[in-house]
Scaffold this motif. Structure first.
Motif, short mmCIF file in Angstrom:
data_model
loop_
_atom_site.label_atom_id
_atom_site.label_comp_id
_atom_site.label_asym_id
_atom_site.label_seq_id
_atom_site.Cartn_x
_atom_site.Cartn_y
_atom_site.Cartn_z
N ASN A 4 -31.16 -24.29 32.61
CA ASN A 4 -30.78 -25.24 33.65
C ASN A 4 -29.73 -24.66 34.58
O ASN A 4 -29.78 -24.84 35.81
CB ASN A 4 -30.25 -26.53 33.02
CG ASN A 4 -31.36 -27.33 32.37
OD1 ASN A 4 -32.53 -27.23 32.76
ND2 ASN A 4 -31.01 -28.12 31.36
N GLN A 5 -28.75 -23.94 34.02
CA GLN A 5 -27.71 -23.32 34.84
C GLN A 5 -28.31 -22.24 35.74
O GLN A 5 -27.92 -22.11 36.91
CB GLN A 5 -26.61 -22.73 33.95
CG GLN A 5 -25.78 -23.78 33.23
CD GLN A 5 -24.80 -23.16 32.26
OE1 GLN A 5 -25.07 -22.12 31.66
NE2 GLN A 5 -23.65 -23.81 32.09
N LYS A 6 -29.24 -21.45 35.21
CA LYS A 6 -29.90 -20.42 36.02
C LYS A 6 -30.68 -21.05 37.17
O LYS A 6 -30.64 -20.56 38.31
CB LYS A 6 -30.84 -19.59 35.14
CG LYS A 6 -30.14 -18.64 34.18
CD LYS A 6 -31.15 -17.82 33.40
CE LYS A 6 -30.44 -16.84 32.47
NZ LYS A 6 -31.43 -16.04 31.68
N ASN A 7 -31.38 -22.13 36.88
CA ASN A 7 -32.15 -22.81 37.93
C ASN A 7 -31.23 -23.38 39.01
O ASN A 7 -31.54 -23.33 40.21
CB ASN A 7 -32.99 -23.94 37.33
CG ASN A 7 -34.15 -23.40 36.50
OD1 ASN A 7 -34.60 -22.27 36.70
ND2 ASN A 7 -34.62 -24.21 35.56
N THR A 8 -30.08 -23.91 38.57
CA THR A 8 -29.11 -24.44 39.53
C THR A 8 -28.58 -23.34 40.44
O THR A 8 -28.50 -23.50 41.67
CB THR A 8 -27.94 -25.12 38.80
OG1 THR A 8 -28.45 -26.18 37.98
CG2 THR A 8 -26.93 -25.67 39.80
N ILE A 9 -28.22 -22.21 39.85
CA ILE A 9 -27.70 -21.08 40.63
C ILE A 9 -28.77 -20.55 41.59
O ILE A 9 -28.50 -20.28 42.76
CB ILE A 9 -27.21 -19.96 39.70
CG1 ILE A 9 -25.97 -20.44 38.92
CG2 ILE A 9 -26.88 -18.69 40.49
CD1 ILE A 9 -25.49 -19.47 37.87
N GLY A 11 -31.28 -22.20 42.79
CA GLY A 11 -31.48 -23.18 43.85
C GLY A 11 -30.41 -23.09 44.92
O GLY A 11 -30.70 -23.16 46.13
N ILE A 12 -29.15 -22.95 44.49
CA ILE A 12 -28.05 -22.82 45.46
C ILE A 12 -28.21 -21.57 46.30
O ILE A 12 -27.98 -21.58 47.52
CB ILE A 12 -26.69 -22.80 44.72
CG1 ILE A 12 -26.43 -24.17 44.07
CG2 ILE A 12 -25.56 -22.44 45.67
CD1 ILE A 12 -25.21 -24.20 43.19
#
Length: 292
Positions: A4-9, A11-12
């Motif tokens: 989830n953290q990788k996807n958030t990064i 996406g940003i």
């Protein structure tokens, strides 16, 4: 680091170019414009904070402000109404598949939208010449004394309306797209009930096209408030200020009179007026939609 953290990064990182572009080319100019509207700023010297003096001067000490606003509102209430009716009728006619050479006529109506503003303006100067223009020459053959068009305070704005009709091919294409989405079964059912052609238009076509009409009217209002190039090239605001539209006057204050703070105040007033028109149209459209 979990998924989830990788996807958030990720996406940003993907939207980062858009965020930078928005902050640099939209948010910053917007905030700067509001700040300059509260200042006396001539571009060369540093801005001097004057509070709401620019707005006070516009509303209480600048008669030309109201004249330019009146010119622009004329083009909205009269010009845009005429253009909307004409383009809607043309689109309905072009949607009739029984017309021969339909693709040719659609192309003919759309081609003027591809003409650059400068060439378009020069073309219409020639077409609407009071003495030797094409329109007045044809009117002369019919025994009619043609008006002065751009040279006449009375006929200058109708001349720009003619230009708007000629270059409204984009709106016609949008109407055609909306017409293609109306189910043919509705017209067939209406025909069985004995509805006339006009009845089909008023009870099926126009209600089904309401979102498309709303879109074209809103974009037309915004475009009218921003109209500048044609008046600047053809008349420079004349004769007698009859074609000094709001955006032209804003440009003159900003770049001819070096009153950037004053022009910024005009820009914010324009934003509020355009927003008010848009909200009013949405409210009216929703009201009519809820009545059916």
């Amino acid at each position: 680091m979990n998924m989830n953290q990788k996807n958030t990064i990720n996406g940003i990182l993907f939207i980062l170019p858009w965020i930078v572009g928005f902050l640099a080319f939209t948010a910053y100019p917007l905030v700067s414009s509001f700040y300059y509207s509260l200042t006396d700023y001539d571009i060369i010297n540093a801005p001097v904070f004057v509070g709401f003096d620019n707005y006070k001067q516009l509303f209480t000490g600048d008669s030309l402000f109201y004249k330019t606003l009146g010119n622009t509102l004329y083009m909205i209430f009269v010009g845009l109404t005429v253009i909307t009716l004409v383009t809607l009728v043309v689109a309905i006619l072009l949607n009739n598949r029984k017309i021969k050479g339909l693709s040719f006529f659609r192309a003919v109506f759309f081609l003027p939208t591809l003409v650059p503003f400068v060439i378009l303006s020069i073309l219409w100067i020639w077409v609407l010449q009071p003495d030797s223009g094409v329109v007045n020459t044809i009117l002369g053959w019919l025994g009619i004394d043609g008006p002065g068009w751009f040279a006449s305070p009375t006929w200058s704005k109708p001349a720009f309306i003619l230009m708007g009709i000629w270059g409204a091919g984009g709106s016609i294409i949008i109407y055609l797209a909306g017409l293609q989405g109306i189910p043919e079964s509705l017209y067939e059912a209406a025909a069985i009930d004995g509805a006339s052609a006009f009845g089909k238009v008023f009870h099926i076509t126009i209600p089904m096209l309401r979102p498309v009409i709303l879109f074209n009217v809103i974009t037309g209002i915004i475009g009218t408030f921003q109209s500048f190039a044609e008046a600047f090239i053809i008349t420079e605001g004349g004769p007698d200020g009859s074609t000094t539209f709001y955006s032209l006057y804003l440009y003159q204050n900003a770049f001819q009179y070096a009153k950037m703070g004053y022009a910024s105040a005009m820009a914010w007033i324009l934003l509020v007026i355009a927003l008010a028109f848009t909200l009013l149209l949405f409210k009216v459209s929703n009201r009519f939609g809820s009545d059916e």
